[in-house]
Design a protein around this motif. Structure first.
Motif, PDB file in Angstrom:
ATOM      1  N   GLU A 211       3.348   1.615  -8.687  1.00 16.08           N
ATOM      2  CA  GLU A 211       2.318   2.505  -8.361  1.00 16.08           C
ATOM      3  C   GLU A 211       1.026   1.776  -8.092  1.00 16.08           C
ATOM      4  OE1 GLU A 211       1.927   5.627 -11.424  1.00 16.08           O
ATOM      5  OE2 GLU A 211       1.438   7.152 -10.132  1.00 16.08           O
ATOM      6  N   ASN A 212       0.704   0.972  -8.692  1.00 15.47           N
ATOM      7  CA  ASN A 212      -0.794   0.233  -8.287  1.00 15.47           C
ATOM      8  C   ASN A 212      -0.691  -0.228  -6.828  1.00 15.47           C
ATOM      9  OD1 ASN A 212      -1.768   0.553 -10.812  1.00 15.47           O
ATOM     10  ND2 ASN A 212      -0.988  -1.388 -11.746  1.00 15.47           N
ATOM     11  N   LEU A 213       0.587  -0.827  -6.345  1.00 16.07           N
ATOM     12  CA  LEU A 213       0.785  -1.047  -5.063  1.00 16.07           C
ATOM     13  C   LEU A 213       0.634  -0.108  -4.138  1.00 16.07           C
ATOM     14  CD1 LEU A 213       1.254  -3.218  -2.684  1.00 16.07           C
ATOM     15  CD2 LEU A 213       3.707  -2.913  -3.238  1.00 16.07           C
ATOM     16  N   LEU A 214       1.185   1.252  -4.386  1.00 16.56           N
ATOM     17  CA  LEU A 214       1.433   2.270  -3.894  1.00 16.56           C
ATOM     18  C   LEU A 214      -0.198   3.065  -3.652  1.00 16.56           C
ATOM     19  CD1 LEU A 214       3.476   5.627  -4.951  1.00 16.56           C
ATOM     20  CD2 LEU A 214       0.985   5.741  -4.332  1.00 16.56           C
ATOM     21  N   ASP A 215      -0.940   2.942  -4.815  1.00 18.24           N
ATOM     22  CA  ASP A 215      -2.405   3.376  -4.750  1.00 18.24           C
ATOM     23  C   ASP A 215      -3.054   2.491  -3.611  1.00 18.24           C
ATOM     24  OD1 ASP A 215      -1.862   5.325  -6.736  1.00 18.24           O
ATOM     25  OD2 ASP A 215      -2.833   3.792  -8.271  1.00 18.24           O
ATOM     26  N   ARG A 216      -2.981   0.977  -3.593  1.00 18.32           N
ATOM     27  CA  ARG A 216      -3.743   0.410  -2.803  1.00 18.32           C
ATOM     28  C   ARG A 216      -3.003   0.806  -1.069  1.00 18.32           C
ATOM     29  NH1 ARG A 216      -6.936  -4.862  -3.459  1.00 18.32           N
ATOM     30  NH2 ARG A 216      -6.985  -5.606  -1.115  1.00 18.32           N
ATOM     31  N   ALA A 217      -1.993   0.909  -0.998  1.00 20.31           N
ATOM     32  CA  ALA A 217      -1.274   1.367   0.178  1.00 20.31           C
ATOM     33  C   ALA A 217      -1.852   2.542   0.701  1.00 20.31           C
ATOM     34  CB  ALA A 217       0.363   1.338   0.358  1.00 20.31           C
TER      35      ALA A 217
END
Ligand SMILES: *[C@@H]1O[C@H](CO)[C@@H](O)[C@H](O)[C@H]1NC(C)=O
Ligand SMILES: *[C@@H]1O[C@H](CO)[C@@H](O)[C@H](O)[C@H]1NC(C)=O
Ligand SMILES: *[C@@H]1O[C@H](CO)[C@@H](O)[C@H](O)[C@H]1NC(C)=O
Ligand SMILES: *[C@@H]1O[C@H](CO)[C@@H](O)[C@H](O)[C@H]1NC(C)=O
Ligand SMILES: *[C@@H]1O[C@H](CO)[C@@H](O)[C@H](O)[C@H]1NC(C)=O
Ligand SMILES: *[C@@H]1O[C@H](CO)[C@@H](O)[C@H](O)[C@H]1NC(C)=O
Ligand SMILES: *[C@@H]1O[C@H](CO)[C@@H](O)[C@H](O)[C@H]1NC(C)=O
Length: 407
Positions: free
Chosen positions: A216-222
């Motif tokens: 989810e942290n990568l999702l938030d950045r994307a």
């Protein structure tokens, strides 16, 4: 009097419908009906090779996963990125799409899996089994189009999923033979009720691919990066959208966090929309939000998961980006049949444009901040992996049932 006017309006509606059918001489463009000349070209016979054509080891920072030509072609058009600089034939890829395409530096690569769950699983498995690439630090982005739930998204929207749910993996009756009080013909495996978001409906037979969860942290950045893009839209798309009369369906496209459902079957209509919405809720233990329909993601994720178990790749580096090319159900006042088979929803072109417009922001960020941010990875704050807890990690699963956990 009421009856008469009802009959008249029914006749009038039927008439209007018939004339719109007649007006539509060609099939509308949507996910299962896109004319594809490039395919014919690729059908030319090629020598089968059990060897990678790459000389030396390529260690991509970013790997774009497309499913069919239009999703891939939009990337090839960027001649600055130039994915045609370095073609790598990968044994085990689809005969229609035998090559991975990479930039000259090998930092960014792209593959096309072929459509549907079986093609996606086979091709993505071949990607890591082939050994053509060192994928241990690679970021993967599933970048495709999908149908959309008009209560959550609209055509042209860009979505990022935390979960992928395999909704086709259920028992199914034809709608004409389901019990009279049931809402759809889909029953979770081993359950006695059609899809509903209720623990009594939780499947008792689990195959392991029902649901996947990504970082989810990568999702938030994307999500943030995609929000920087100016999305494509057209007046024709806006016109069809307006017929829904409710938001967000009738609003301009935007970037949305919501989840995607996989089935080989190209489903359409509000009955299955609600059923799969319920099933997504059930399989994500109330934390997922169904907004997209596609035919590959769970298969792709299962193949990536198997590579991750063997440490060939990192499951915390996966982004699921799907843009919306069409609605999964008709607008008020239109039949589901007309909506799927005849209506020109005009979302296809903008959804293809928006894959690139949103996706390139993510590619640029990964290359620019590789050393400071991406090389070391973005540590997940949520459970990642499958419903079996196959990947050992610090965070316990919030999906699945402990009786099935491996770790
Ligand atoms: C890579 O493949 C594309 C598409 O088949 C082709 O147009 C291009 O010329 C190839 N690039 C090289 C360097 O051979
Ligand atoms: C498919 O993947 C989604 C998330 O990407 C997950 O929620 C879902 O459970 C998966 N379903 C299957 C059958 O693999
Ligand atoms: C449908 O009706 C049957 C028979 O009355 C009942 O057993 C079943 O629980 C009902 N299903 C739902 C989803 O309400
Ligand atoms: C959308 O994309 C089309 C096709 O490339 C282009 O002609 C049009 O100008 C774009 N519109 C906007 C608003 O970006
Ligand atoms: C579940 O299905 C019912 C019946 O079709 C529907 O009314 C309800 O809105 C659905 N729930 C979700 C979360 O979609
Ligand atoms: C990133 O690190 C590599 C290896 O340490 C180095 O060669 C490169 O110059 C660095 N790039 C930037 C932009 O700092
Ligand atoms: C998810 O929901 C099912 C059905 O209610 C339950 O059996 C399971 O324990 C839940 N899993 C987690 C991790 O909460």
């Amino acid at each position: 009097m009421r009856l008469v006017s009802l009959c008249l309006s029914t006749l009038f509606a039927a008439d209007a419908l018939a004339s719109s059918f007649a007006r539509t001489s060609v099939k509308p463009k949507h996910r299962s009906v896109s004319k594809d000349v490039a395919h014919q070209r690729r059908l030319a016979k090629r020598d089968a090779s059990s060897l990678c054509s790459a000389t030396g080891s390529i260690k991509p920072k970013f790997f774009i996963i497309s499913m069919f030509d239009p999703e891939a072609d939009i990337w090839y058009q960027d001649t600055t990125l130039n994915l045609y600089a370095n073609n790598v034939t990968v044994p085990g890829f689809s005969p229609l799409f035998p090559d991975a395409h990479c930039t000259a530096s090998g930092e960014v690569c792209q593959m096309t899996t072929g459509e549907g769950e079986i093609n996606a699983a086979g091709s993505v498995n071949a990607l890591w089994v082939s050994g053509c690439f060192d994928l241990t630090s690679t970021y993967f982005m599933i970048a495709g189009i999908s149908g959309g739930n008009p209560h959550v998204v609209t055509t042209g929207s860009v979505t990022f999923a935390k979960y992928a749910v395999q909704v086709g993996l259920q028992e199914e009756f034809d709608q004409s033979q389901v019990p009279a009080n049931d809402t759809s013909g889909y029953f979770p495996q081993g359950a006695y009720y059609p899809d509903e978001s209720n623990p009594i409906d939780y499947p008792t037979s689990i195959y392991g691919t029902e649901v996947f969860e990504v970082n989810e942290n990568l999702l938030d950045r994307a999500f943030y990066l995609a929000s920087l893009a100016t999305l494509n839209d057209t007046e024709d798309a806006a016109k069809y959208r307006a017929t829904y009369g409710y938001a967000p369906a009738n609003q301009p496209p935007s970037v949305v966090k919501c989840d995607s459902a996989t089935s080989d079957q190209y489903w359409s209509g509000s009955v299955l929309g609600y059923a799969f919405s319920n099933y997504t809720d059930l399989m994500t233990n109330g934390t997922g939000l169904y907004c997209g329909t596609q035919q590959e993601d769970n298969a792709t994720l299962e193949s990536l998961l198997r590579g991750a178990i063997l440490k060939k790749l990192d499951f915390s580096r996966i982004i699921i980006m799907r843009t919306i090319s069409d609605f999964d159900r008709a607008p008020p006042g239109e039949t589901e049949v007309y909506h799927l088979l005849y209506a020109d929803q005009e979302g296809f072109e903008i959804s293809i444009q928006n894959i690139y417009l949103a996706g390139i922001e993510i590619v640029k960020d990964v290359l620019m901040y590789w050393n400071s941010t991406y090389a070391g990875g973005l540590k997940p704050g949520n459970y990642i992996g499958d419903i079996f807890d196959s990947l050992p990690g610090d965070i316990p699963p919030n999906i699945g049932t402990p009786a099935y956990y491996i770790n």
